[in-house]
Design a protein around this motif. Structure first.
Motif, mmCIF file in Angstrom:
data_model
loop_
_atom_site.group_PDB
_atom_site.id
_atom_site.type_symbol
_atom_site.label_atom_id
_atom_site.label_comp_id
_atom_site.label_asym_id
_atom_site.label_seq_id
_atom_site.Cartn_x
_atom_site.Cartn_y
_atom_site.Cartn_z
ATOM 1 N N ALA A 20 0.499 5.047 3.074
ATOM 2 C CA ALA A 20 1.375 4.767 1.933
ATOM 3 C C ALA A 20 1.434 5.955 0.989
ATOM 4 C CB ALA A 20 0.886 3.516 1.198
ATOM 5 N N HIS A 21 0.267 6.530 0.674
ATOM 6 C CA HIS A 21 0.229 7.673 -0.236
ATOM 7 C C HIS A 21 1.000 8.858 0.338
ATOM 8 C CE1 HIS A 21 -1.434 10.276 -3.385
ATOM 9 N NE2 HIS A 21 -1.690 11.162 -2.436
ATOM 10 N N LEU A 22 0.774 9.142 1.627
ATOM 11 C CA LEU A 22 1.456 10.284 2.243
ATOM 12 C C LEU A 22 2.954 10.036 2.378
ATOM 13 C CD1 LEU A 22 -1.156 11.238 5.004
ATOM 14 C CD2 LEU A 22 -0.705 12.433 2.849
ATOM 15 N N ALA A 23 3.338 8.803 2.718
ATOM 16 C CA ALA A 23 4.764 8.492 2.849
ATOM 17 C C ALA A 23 5.478 8.670 1.512
ATOM 18 C CB ALA A 23 4.944 7.064 3.357
ATOM 19 N N LEU A 24 4.801 8.282 0.427
ATOM 20 C CA LEU A 24 5.402 8.441 -0.900
ATOM 21 C C LEU A 24 5.478 9.901 -1.324
ATOM 22 C CD1 LEU A 24 3.820 5.344 -2.656
ATOM 23 C CD2 LEU A 24 6.264 5.750 -2.287
ATOM 24 N N LYS A 25 4.708 10.761 -0.655
ATOM 25 C CA LYS A 25 4.793 12.206 -0.910
ATOM 26 C C LYS A 25 5.773 12.890 0.037
ATOM 27 C CE LYS A 25 1.199 14.527 -2.330
ATOM 28 N NZ LYS A 25 1.423 14.609 -3.785
ATOM 29 N N GLY A 26 6.492 12.076 0.813
ATOM 30 C CA GLY A 26 7.528 12.634 1.673
ATOM 31 C C GLY A 26 7.139 12.853 3.114
ATOM 32 N N TRP A 27 5.932 12.486 3.496
ATOM 33 C CA TRP A 27 5.520 12.645 4.891
ATOM 34 C C TRP A 27 6.184 11.574 5.756
ATOM 35 C CZ3 TRP A 27 0.167 14.623 6.611
ATOM 36 C CH2 TRP A 27 -0.233 15.699 5.808
ATOM 37 N N LYS A 28 6.528 11.957 6.957
ATOM 38 C CA LYS A 28 7.037 11.005 7.944
ATOM 39 C C LYS A 28 5.831 10.452 8.699
ATOM 40 C CE LYS A 28 10.299 10.545 11.809
ATOM 41 N NZ LYS A 28 11.177 11.287 12.766
ATOM 42 N N THR A 29 5.560 9.151 8.512
ATOM 43 C CA THR A 29 4.331 8.557 9.040
ATOM 44 C C THR A 29 4.624 7.429 10.017
ATOM 45 O OG1 THR A 29 4.183 6.968 7.215
ATOM 46 C CG2 THR A 29 3.081 9.088 6.906
ATOM 47 N N ALA A 30 3.694 7.240 10.953
ATOM 48 C CA ALA A 30 3.777 6.128 11.903
ATOM 49 C C ALA A 30 2.382 5.585 12.142
ATOM 50 C CB ALA A 30 4.396 6.576 13.219
ATOM 51 N N ILE A 31 2.280 4.255 12.164
ATOM 52 C CA ILE A 31 1.011 3.578 12.409
ATOM 53 C C ILE A 31 1.140 2.768 13.692
ATOM 54 C CG2 ILE A 31 -0.663 1.916 11.520
ATOM 55 C CD1 ILE A 31 0.343 2.551 8.708
ATOM 56 N N PHE A 32 0.217 2.970 14.619
ATOM 57 C CA PHE A 32 0.210 2.230 15.882
ATOM 58 C C PHE A 32 -1.017 1.321 15.924
ATOM 59 C CE2 PHE A 32 2.672 6.073 16.733
ATOM 60 C CZ PHE A 32 3.835 5.518 17.267
ATOM 61 N N GLU A 33 -0.781 0.025 16.043
ATOM 62 C CA GLU A 33 -1.838 -0.987 16.015
ATOM 63 C C GLU A 33 -1.827 -1.777 17.324
ATOM 64 O OE1 GLU A 33 -4.622 -3.530 15.729
ATOM 65 O OE2 GLU A 33 -4.433 -2.125 14.038
ATOM 66 N N ARG A 34 -2.982 -1.867 17.979
ATOM 67 C CA ARG A 34 -3.095 -2.549 19.267
ATOM 68 C C ARG A 34 -2.831 -4.053 19.154
ATOM 69 N NH1 ARG A 34 -7.756 -5.425 19.538
ATOM 70 N NH2 ARG A 34 -7.791 -5.567 21.815
ATOM 71 N N SER A 35 -3.206 -4.662 18.033
ATOM 72 C CA SER A 35 -3.078 -6.104 17.869
ATOM 73 C C SER A 35 -1.669 -6.481 17.418
ATOM 74 C CB SER A 35 -4.098 -6.615 16.844
ATOM 75 O OG SER A 35 -5.415 -6.327 17.259
ATOM 76 N N ALA A 36 -1.406 -7.768 17.484
ATOM 77 C CA ALA A 36 -0.116 -8.263 16.992
ATOM 78 C C ALA A 36 -0.107 -8.386 15.479
ATOM 79 C CB ALA A 36 0.186 -9.622 17.614
ATOM 80 N N THR A 37 -1.303 -8.355 14.871
ATOM 81 C CA THR A 37 -1.443 -8.512 13.424
ATOM 82 C C THR A 37 -2.120 -7.286 12.849
ATOM 83 O OG1 THR A 37 -1.737 -10.886 13.767
ATOM 84 C CG2 THR A 37 -2.308 -10.010 11.595
ATOM 85 N N ILE A 38 -1.587 -6.762 11.741
ATOM 86 C CA ILE A 38 -2.204 -5.612 11.102
ATOM 87 C C ILE A 38 -3.269 -6.083 10.110
ATOM 88 C CG2 ILE A 38 -0.123 -4.224 11.374
ATOM 89 C CD1 ILE A 38 0.443 -4.646 8.387
ATOM 90 N N GLY A 39 -4.084 -5.140 9.651
ATOM 91 C CA GLY A 39 -5.066 -5.462 8.625
ATOM 92 C C GLY A 39 -6.506 -5.310 9.043
ATOM 93 N N GLY A 40 -6.776 -5.169 10.349
ATOM 94 C CA GLY A 40 -8.167 -5.017 10.779
ATOM 95 C C GLY A 40 -8.983 -6.247 10.432
#
Length: 524
Positions: A20-40
């Motif tokens: 979130a912090h990097l995206a708000l600074k203009g970074w193009k970000t992607a998060i890949f999560e193995r589960s169907a639900t995020i949050g750990g």
């Protein structure tokens, strides 16, 4: 194939905060999560019956509410749905003799309860509360700063300037002390000592382990001075808000996307290959929110290129396991010690320091404890929205347990795979609660039991059911978390970083690891 500035492996709250912090600074970000639900480990789901919302792991969001990340982004988080439920009656312990002690945000309530045990302990409590703001400044500065020589020097200088040489030594002594040493030095009542010592067990600190005193101290003083907060509707309120921040800033979150390999070229991380075969490149950073043991040989099939680092990651020491029992109830427990206990967010059940020490040693030797430490969470006492009207949920954390059992300290359960004994052990837990709250079983409408291995199946970072992703003992904390030379979320592989509870400053919902890494990567 897609190209991003930063790719994240896993969608725990630290990864989400970093993205979130990097995206708000203009970074193009992607998060890949193995589960169907995020949050750990920070999830809220209907594990028992429809309408009953249970926190999978973390329940207390006080660290997030008081975090530097929340301070900076409170408006954005609120816009994306973050909502807290304040707690006035924070935690308590009930005892076999029918007595209880609890810490409420109201100082006079807490002090009055203490005086019922000991006037001296009540006076000590007031003294500690008066001194806490000054002490907290230094401890929170330490825990909220990068773990580097420069940061440590700055903290030490500030501490010496404010408290002098003797005061600096006193703070250092607190950081090195065991829970028992600190508690016996300050309180004369066994009930009070046991109530506070239970917080050490949340972070792998049995009463006699050096370095554990700071956790009962901080949790008790923070609850007294600031109260506690839960998430309105569930702990996943922070996950929904963080993911909203990420996607609103243009970031991508992909679920059901297991990362099979972090790709490396010329000593630098270049992206990821998914189990599906898809590949994606990262031009600035790959951030792995994983347990250290997942790196060498799995995410890094050829290792990091540094044999000592790979060995340290493989030897990273995990804490004993945990069982989670989620109950859907017709009503809250009727605590034998007093109806006031129904108001508390947490009720600990562990009668003494010696009992906690015995439980810990039994678990460490592979034995099922005869009397595990129980953390009974009553979130619907604070936030009724988590259950249908008039109904409740109970969140029971069973500590400490072996991932693989060699026997049973009570001599009643033959050692076997957890899948075959978890329900029987859950009955032992309910038997214990019934001693303190008779009639609980009659109120149960549904239950879900997660053994230590079930927790790991849900989230591979919870190795052996270790809910804090790594012991916080002194040999694996501060400059040694996760290993000497790598406390700055760095690895021997260029552009590859670690985040999460296995890294500094450790477990909890404060998102400090992810936020400090984001500041480091994004130039603050």
């Amino acid at each position: 194939m897609s190209e991003f500035d930063a790719i994240f492996v896993g969608a725990g709250h630290n990864s989400l905060a970093c993205a979130a912090h990097l995206a708000l600074k203009g970074w193009k970000t992607a998060i890949f999560e193995r589960s169907a639900t995020i949050g750990g480990a920070v999830q809220t789901r209907e594990f028992t019956l429809p309408g009953f919302r249970h926190d999978f792991g973390a329940m207390n969001l006080s660290l997030f509410a008081g975090s530097a990340f929340h301070k900076k982004y409170a408006n954005e988080l609120k816009k994306h749905g973050l909502e807290f439920a304040p707690v006035a009656d924070c935690f308590a312990s009930a005892f076999p003799d029918g007595r209880w002690f609890g810490v409420s945000h109201d100082l006079e309530k807490t002090a009055s309860r203490l005086a019922g045990f000991s006037q001296a302990d009540a006076a000590t409590w007031r003294r500690l509360v008066d001194a806490f703001p000054a002490e907290a400044e230094h401890l929170f500065r330490l825990l909220g700063a990068p773990m580097s020589g420069r940061a440590l020097a700055g903290t030490a200088w500030n501490l010496w300037r404010r408290k002098g040489f003797a005061g600096t030594l006193d703070t250092g002594r607190l950081l090195l002390s065991s829970p028992r040493a600190w508690l016996e030095e300050n309180f004369e009542t066994p009930h009070v000592r046991a109530t506070l010592a239970a917080w050490g067990m949340h972070l792998d600190f049995a009463p006699d382990i050096a370095g554990g005193a700071v956790f009962p101290y901080l949790e008790s003083m923070a609850s007294q001075c600031f109260g506690m907060v839960l998430g309105k509707g569930g702990a996943d309120t922070i996950i929904r808000a963080l993911s909203g921040m990420v996607t609103a800033a243009g970031g991508q979150i992909v679920t059901g996307a297991e990362v099979a390999e972090i790709t490396v070229s010329a000593g630098k991380a270049t992206g990821v290959r998914l189990a599906s075969g898809e590949t994606h490149t990262a031009t600035k950073a790959v951030v792995a929110g994983v347990a250290p043991g997942a790196l060498p040989g799995r995410l890094l099939p050829d290792g990091s290129g540094d044999a000592s680092f790979d060995a340290a990651m493989k030897k990273f020491r995990h804490a004993p396991g945990t069982m989670m029992i989620h109950l859907a109830l017709d009503d809250l427990p009727d605590w034998r010690a007093g109806a006031e206990l129904r108001q508390f967010a947490y009720v600990h059940l562990s009668p003494s320091l010696d009992a906690m020490s015995r439980t810990y040693q039994q678990a460490m030797s592979g034995m099922l404890p005869d009397e595990p430490v129980l953390v009974v969470g009553q979130p619907t006492a604070v936030d009724p929205s988590r259950a249908p009207e008039g109904k409740h949920v109970l969140w029971v954390q069973v500590r400490m347990l072996p991932a693989e059992m060699s026997g049973d300290a009570a001599g009643k359960i033959a050692p076997a795979h957890w899948d075959n004994v978890k329900e029987r052990y859950a009955e032992r837990v309910l038997d214990i609660i019934e001693i303190y709250a008779p009639g609980l079983r009659r109120k149960i409408r549904g239950r879900a039991v997660f053994s230590p291995l079930d927790l790991e199946r849900e989230n591979p970072n919870l190795v052996g059911g270790d809910q804090i992703c790594g012991s916080h003992h002194l040999a694996q904390n501060f400059l040694f978390r996760p290993a000497r030379g790598y406390a700055g979320w760095n690895t021997p592989v260029g552009n590859l970083h670690l985040t999460g509870a296995a890294t500094w400053p450790g477990a909890g919902t404060g998102a400090a690891s992810g936020y400090m890494l984001a500041q480091q990567l994004g130039g603050r």
